[in-house]
Enzyme design. Structure first.
Site, mmCIF file in Angstrom:
data_model
loop_
_atom_site.group_PDB
_atom_site.id
_atom_site.type_symbol
_atom_site.label_atom_id
_atom_site.label_comp_id
_atom_site.label_asym_id
_atom_site.label_seq_id
_atom_site.Cartn_x
_atom_site.Cartn_y
_atom_site.Cartn_z
ATOM 1 C CB THR A 1 -0.612 0.139 1.416
ATOM 2 O OG1 THR A 1 -1.639 -1.031 1.061
ATOM 3 C CG2 THR A 1 -1.864 1.148 1.488
ATOM 4 N NE ARG B 1 -10.665 -5.476 3.265
ATOM 5 C CZ ARG B 1 -9.061 -4.432 3.208
ATOM 6 N NH1 ARG B 1 -8.779 -4.528 2.164
ATOM 7 N NH2 ARG B 1 -8.228 -4.825 4.421
ATOM 8 N N GLY C 1 -11.120 -1.099 2.234
ATOM 9 C CA GLY C 1 -10.433 -1.354 2.872
ATOM 10 C C GLY C 1 -10.203 0.089 3.269
ATOM 11 C CG ASP C 2 -6.850 1.024 5.049
ATOM 12 O OD1 ASP C 2 -6.372 -0.138 5.317
ATOM 13 O OD2 ASP C 2 -5.396 2.163 5.437
ATOM 14 C CB THR D 1 1.005 0.889 4.623
ATOM 15 O OG1 THR D 1 1.146 -0.524 5.165
ATOM 16 C CG2 THR D 1 2.221 1.410 6.220
ATOM 17 N N GLY D 2 -1.145 -1.651 6.339
ATOM 18 C CA GLY D 2 -1.071 -2.528 7.271
ATOM 19 C C GLY D 2 -2.988 -2.606 6.801
ATOM 20 N N GLY E 1 -5.954 -3.127 6.575
ATOM 21 C CA GLY E 1 -7.491 -2.230 7.143
ATOM 22 C C GLY E 1 -8.398 -2.391 7.930
#
Ligand code: GLY
Length: 341
Positions: free
Chosen positions: A201, A229, A231-232, A251-252, A254
């Site tokens: 990301t 889906r 994500g963040d 990052t990581g 979400g």
């Protein structure tokens, strides 16, 4: 109109996740530096923080080794669904007030216009971060998704590509390898456990000479993610946030970043702590709440920089006129010493 100038700065990240394969480290480092150099040049020539973060993230989206744009991971059905967002806080000067020889702009310190834009589940846009910016600047909305976002892109004059053109050979091979691995029966819990973040990301945060503050983030998501889906990186406040106090990009995993509103919490905490301390605390609190893996980069209005993560590794590139352009592989935080300085 006169305005108080400041020294610009920029930080970019290339994702927190599994340790990078040795043969990819050099290429990732070069990619990070090239992308951050683009943003740095914009800032050095007086350009805005918004232009700088979008240019940096777009360059990373074009790079096949990062999990965003062309290098995006594929979802569980082998298709591309990308998320991206931007946020921009820029000062609004008040009318000039003459006091003796002094000219003041009373609103300058606290009065900021703040705007944001995001896209989710897009597969036909080469640079999702540019579409996120278009949503911010050219629509009354903040988040557009899927076909609606792509129709909006076309109406804005952006070229739509075939989804297959956006899938790099590396991403396709990784998806096949994952499918082979998952050929055995996979219980839902095991599937959830397999949604570990993988490098790539991308994000950038910057402050420009006119004290504008911006953040941008872009991703292909997490491996094994379900169709649909989000994500963040599409969620303002979770994966991206910019405000009077500073900017953050995450990052990581979400789901954990959304649950903890990681970037908004971190930026608001800048009222009380340095970016370095706040970044570590934000990740420690995220671990306490979710046990997941994530990373964050932070910048405050004084151009102080902080970053932290708890994955195997994370890379950043940072620029300021005094220190120039630098690349760093970051070690994960130690789970002790969480007191504020
Ligand atoms: N942080 C990227 C994602 O979870 O989609």
């Amino acid at each position: 109109m006169a305005s108080r100038r400041t020294i610009p700065a920029l930080v970019a990240h290339g994702g927190a996740g599994a340790a990078t394969a040795g043969d990819e480290r050099g290429e990732r480092r070069r990619g990070m530096l090239a992308a951050a150099r683009l943003g740095a040049k914009i800032l050095q020539s007086g350009g805005s923080a918004l232009d700088a973060v979008v240019a940096t993230v777009a360059a990373l989206e074009d790079h096949p080794l990062f999990n965003a744009g062309y290098g995006s991971l594929l979802n569980s059905e082998g298709n591309l669904e990308m998320d991206a967002s931007v946020m921009y806080a820029h000062p609004v000067s008040g009318p000039e007030v003459k006091r003796g020889k002094e000219t003041r702009h009373p609103a300058e310190d606290d009065d900021y216009d703040v705007s944001a834009g995001a896209v989710a589940l897009v597969s036909r846009v080469r640079n999702p971060v540019m579409l996120a910016r278009a949503v911010m600047e050219r629509s009354p909305h903040i988040l557009l998704a899927a076909l609606g976002a792509e129709r909006f892109a076309r109406n804005c004059g952006m070229r739509l590509v075939k989804p297959a053109e956006m899938i790099s050979p590396r991403a396709r091979e990784r998806w096949r390898a994952r499918k082979r691995q998952q050929a055995e029966e996979l219980a839902q819990a095991a599937a959830r456990a397999s949604m570990l973040p993988e490098h790539g990301t991308v994000g950038a945060i910057a402050i420009d000479q006119d004290r504008g503050i911006a953040a941008a983030t872009s991703t292909g998501g997490v491996p094994g993610k379900l169709f649909g889906r989000i994500g963040d990186s599409a969620i303002i406040g979770a994966g991206t946030f910019a405000h009077v106090l500073g900017a953050a990009s995450a990052t990581g995993q979400g789901e954990a970043i959304i649950l903890t509103s990681l970037c908004r919490e971190a930026v608001l905490a800048l009222a009380e702590g340095s970016p370095e301390v706040v970044a570590r605390e934000a990740i420690a609190e995220m671990i306490d709440a979710t046990g997941a893996e994530a990373g964050v980069i932070l910048l405050d209005r004084r151009r102080r920089i902080g970053y932290a993560h708890n994955a195997a590794s994370m890379q950043v590139a940072r620029f300021d006129p005094a220190g120039g352009l630098r690349h760093l592989w970051l070690a994960p935080i130690a789970r002790v010493g969480r007191d504020r300085k």
